[in-house]
Design an enzyme around this catalytic site. Structure first.
Site, PDB file in Angstrom:
ATOM      1  N   CYS A 107      -7.315  -7.431   3.338  1.00 19.85           N
ATOM      2  CA  CYS A 107      -6.413  -8.313   2.584  1.00 19.85           C
ATOM      3  C   CYS A 107      -5.067  -8.455   3.304  1.00 19.85           C
ATOM      4  O   CYS A 107      -4.973  -9.185   4.278  1.00 19.85           O
ATOM      5  CB  CYS A 107      -6.276  -7.833   1.150  1.00 19.85           C
TER       6      CYS A 107
ATOM      7  N   HIS B 116     -11.606  -7.604  -0.706  1.00 19.75           N
ATOM      8  CA  HIS B 116     -11.545  -6.151  -0.907  1.00 19.75           C
ATOM      9  C   HIS B 116     -12.964  -5.603  -1.004  1.00 19.75           C
ATOM     10  O   HIS B 116     -13.450  -5.327  -2.102  1.00 19.75           O
ATOM     11  CB  HIS B 116     -10.778  -5.824  -2.190  1.00 19.75           C
TER      12      HIS B 116
ATOM     13  N   GLU C 103     -14.020  -2.798  -0.521  1.00 18.47           N
ATOM     14  CA  GLU C 103     -14.094  -1.422  -1.056  1.00 18.47           C
ATOM     15  C   GLU C 103     -14.534  -1.388  -2.512  1.00 18.47           C
ATOM     16  O   GLU C 103     -15.077  -0.395  -2.976  1.00 18.47           O
ATOM     17  CB  GLU C 103     -12.741  -0.707  -0.895  1.00 18.47           C
TER      18      GLU C 103
HETATM   19  N1  GLN Z   1       0.295  -9.557  -0.695  1.00 19.72           N
HETATM   20  C1  GLN Z   1      -0.790 -10.308  -0.134  1.00 19.72           C
HETATM   21  C2  GLN Z   1      -1.124 -11.521  -0.972  1.00 19.72           C
HETATM   22  O1  GLN Z   1      -0.794 -11.562  -2.124  1.00 19.72           O
HETATM   23  C3  GLN Z   1      -2.001  -9.443   0.047  1.00 19.72           C
HETATM   24  C4  GLN Z   1      -2.540  -8.902  -1.243  1.00 19.72           C
HETATM   25  C5  GLN Z   1      -3.460  -7.735  -1.078  1.00 19.72           C
HETATM   26  O2  GLN Z   1      -3.462  -7.098  -0.043  1.00 19.72           O
HETATM   27  N2  GLN Z   1      -4.212  -7.428  -2.097  1.00 19.72           N
HETATM   28  O3  GLN Z   1      -1.720 -12.447  -0.506  1.00 19.72           O
END
Ligand code: GLN
Length: 544
Positions: free
Chosen positions: A385, A520, A522
């Site tokens: 992410c 994600h 995970e």
């Molecule tokens: N802060 C980043 C976004 O909002 C990544 C978010 C995250 O890593 N879950 O796009």
């Protein structure tokens, strides 16, 4: 018939009620029963999406995009069922619903009270969608005696009365402190906690005693007598060196047998079936955990390194990746705010580097530094992410020489290679979000499909051209404006949304293992079925 198991906690918090509930679910599944896991959280937040991971641990994202308590992660990892937003209830959510009804005039002018209006909502939640399920396991958050928890205990008292003991049971998880000087386990806190439960009209059917020592017959008899419970139903929950040892341990202590006895489902054949299933499913996992064949050290460069629960799914997914390779992964947590010298020193000791998800600009420079180090030194790298977004920024700055490449999230000016995108196409529907909406409403949340390019590392890992992964983020790679910069930066876009407007996976050629995902993964890994991204990342790190 559908059975309901309520899991309550006594004496103190952090005894592992979520893992206990998950293990109970897993053991019942091994007997061939269908299960549903529900969590009732007494806090006032409507959902945990806005709670700081630093204080409360990770926000777990479900397939449907609901942001839930981290216990749902345990439920899914232990049982591999997919939970949904409708399995999670908080006091905030109940009140929101009841107050909306009140505003609509649904209560026809009557005064609204905790009993029956709030308790009715709780009971309705427990019963809903349980018709075709054998066991609904409901974990009640908090500890007996918490003021917020009263309506929940009252609701389960009422439900036990309505449905009868043949259809409901309460498992109370308590703690037996061990006093070293006198070499004694103390039962008094358990007695008090059970008394408190009884004073609210609830008699536990099984007492699960967390303890660092095994409990002898004398202690069992004592708890049995003082807590008004059959001796066989006083069950030890010994401290385990690893959470995945717990289902087997509970089974050896007779927990699932006693549950089935309570519901008159005691059956030698099913007992045997559970025995065999544990052997084939859990024993290989336990074997690797207890005596791994190899070891590997991996660094996580992140922001919430002091509270491990903030990255619990990630931590687990890496462990699963190790299990897939019969290896123990030692995770080195690196604070992204350490100075470069410390970062370098720590990174020189590992075989793989992972930059996890995160929000805001804290620690950004350290993370970018870590990515540059992994890229240049050909150290296996996995970005998740924010980790993907930063790997794009790093390559734009240091390879394509766009020095002011940045993200709209942490800068007011510059080349926004990571930007806010207000609409895109998903499954034939145009989805949109607004930059000025509620904090929670602006994110891309839940499961989204991704198209994978053949001849890519992503394809090698997933083995297919279409996958789905869960998301939780606001910003996107600005492919429309900067495609040529990305090419110059050597960024290979190997996964995109179906309409190709959103970037899902990036990687690098000429590097042994460099891959980052906007999702994600995970959240979808389990010890029984480790996620391929993690097992391949661990494998690559081991080969270094
Ligand atoms: N802060 C980043 C976004 O909002 C990544 C978010 C995250 O890593 N879950 O796009």
């Amino acid at each position: 018939m559908s059975y309901f198991i309520f899991v309550t906690g006594g004496v103190m918090s952090s005894l592992g009620k979520g893992i206990a509930a998950s293990s109970i679910g897993a053991l019942l599944q091994l007997r061939g029963y269908s299960i549903k896991m529900k969590k009732l959280d007494p806090y006032i937040n409507v959902d945990p999406g806005t709670m700081s991971p630093y204080k409360h641990g990770e926000v777990f994202v479900m397939e449907d995009g609901c942001e839930a308590d981290l216990d749902f992660g345990h439920y899914e990892r232990f049982t591999r069922i997919q939970c949904s937003g409708s399995d999670s209830l908080t006091t905030g959510r109940i009140y929101e619903k009841v107050l909306n009804k009140e505003r609509r005039g649904d209560y026809l002018g009557s005064d609204i009270q905790i009993i029956p209006h709030i308790t009715n909502e709780i009971k309705e939640f427990i019963k809903k969608e349980s018709e075709n399920i054998d066991f609904t396991i409901c974990e009640i958050g908090g500890t007996i005696g918490d003021i917020e928890g009263f309506p929940y205990i009252e609701a389960l008292r009422q439900l036990s009365l309505e449905l009868g003991k043949a259809q409901t049971m309460c498992i109370h998880l308590t703690y037996l402190p061990y006093i070293k000087v006198s070499d004694e386990l103390k039962t008094k806190p358990t007695q008090h906690s059970v008394k408190q439960l009884q004073s609210m009209g609830v008699q536990p059917d099984i007492i699960l005693c967390r303890s660092e020592k095994d409990i002898n017959d004398e202690i069992k008899s004592k708890i049995s007598m003082f807590c008004n419970i059959q001796k066989d139903n006083v069950i030890v929950a010994l401290d385990a060196s690893d959470i995945y040892l717990i289902p087997h341990q509970y089974h050896s202590s007779g927990l699932d047998k006693q549950i089935c006895k309570h519901f008159n489902l005691d059956d030698d054949l099913l007992e045997k079936r559970a025995e065999e299933a544990i052997k084939s499913q859990w024993d290989p996992i336990i074997k690797t955990i207890i005596s791994p064949k190899k070891n590997v050290k991996i660094a996580i460069v992140g922001k919430y390194v002091k509270l491990k629960d903030a990255y619990i799914s990630l931590n687990q997914a890496i462990i699963h990746g190790g299990i897939a390779n019969e290896a123990k992964v030692e995770i080195l947590w690196i604070d992204a705010e350490d100075n470069y010298e410390t970062l370098l020193d720590k990174m020189s000791k590992v075989s793989g580097i992972l930059v996890p998800g995160g929000f805001s600009s804290r620690g950004i420079d350290g993370k970018i530094f870590a990515i540059k180090y992994a890229r240049e030194n050909k150290i296996p790298f996995l970005g998740i992410c924010l980790g993907l977004q930063l790997s794009v920024i790093e390559a734009c700055r240091n390879v394509a020489n766009v020095k002011n490449a940045t993200s709209r999230e942490f800068s007011e000016s510059g080349e926004f290679v990571i930007d806010f995108m207000d609409s895109w196409e998903s499954n034939g529907v145009t989805e949109s979000r607004s930059e000025i909406g509620n904090k929670g409403a602006t994110m891309r949340l839940g499961s989204y499909p991704c198209k994978i390019a053949e001849n890519s590392l992503a394809f090698e890992i997933y083995g297919k051209t279409e996958i789905t992964e869960r998301h939780r983020h606001r910003y996107e790679v600005n492919i429309k404006k900067y495609e040529s910069v990305f090419q110059n930066a050597g960024i290979v876009i190997s996964g995109t949304s179906i309409d190709e407007r959103l970037v899902e996976i990036v990687e690098r050629k000429g590097h042994p293992f460099f891959i980052a995902t906007q999702a994600h993964p995970e959240f979808k890994s389990s010890p029984i079925l480790p996620h391929p991204l993690f097992s391949n990342f661990v494998k690559a790190s081991m080969e270094r």
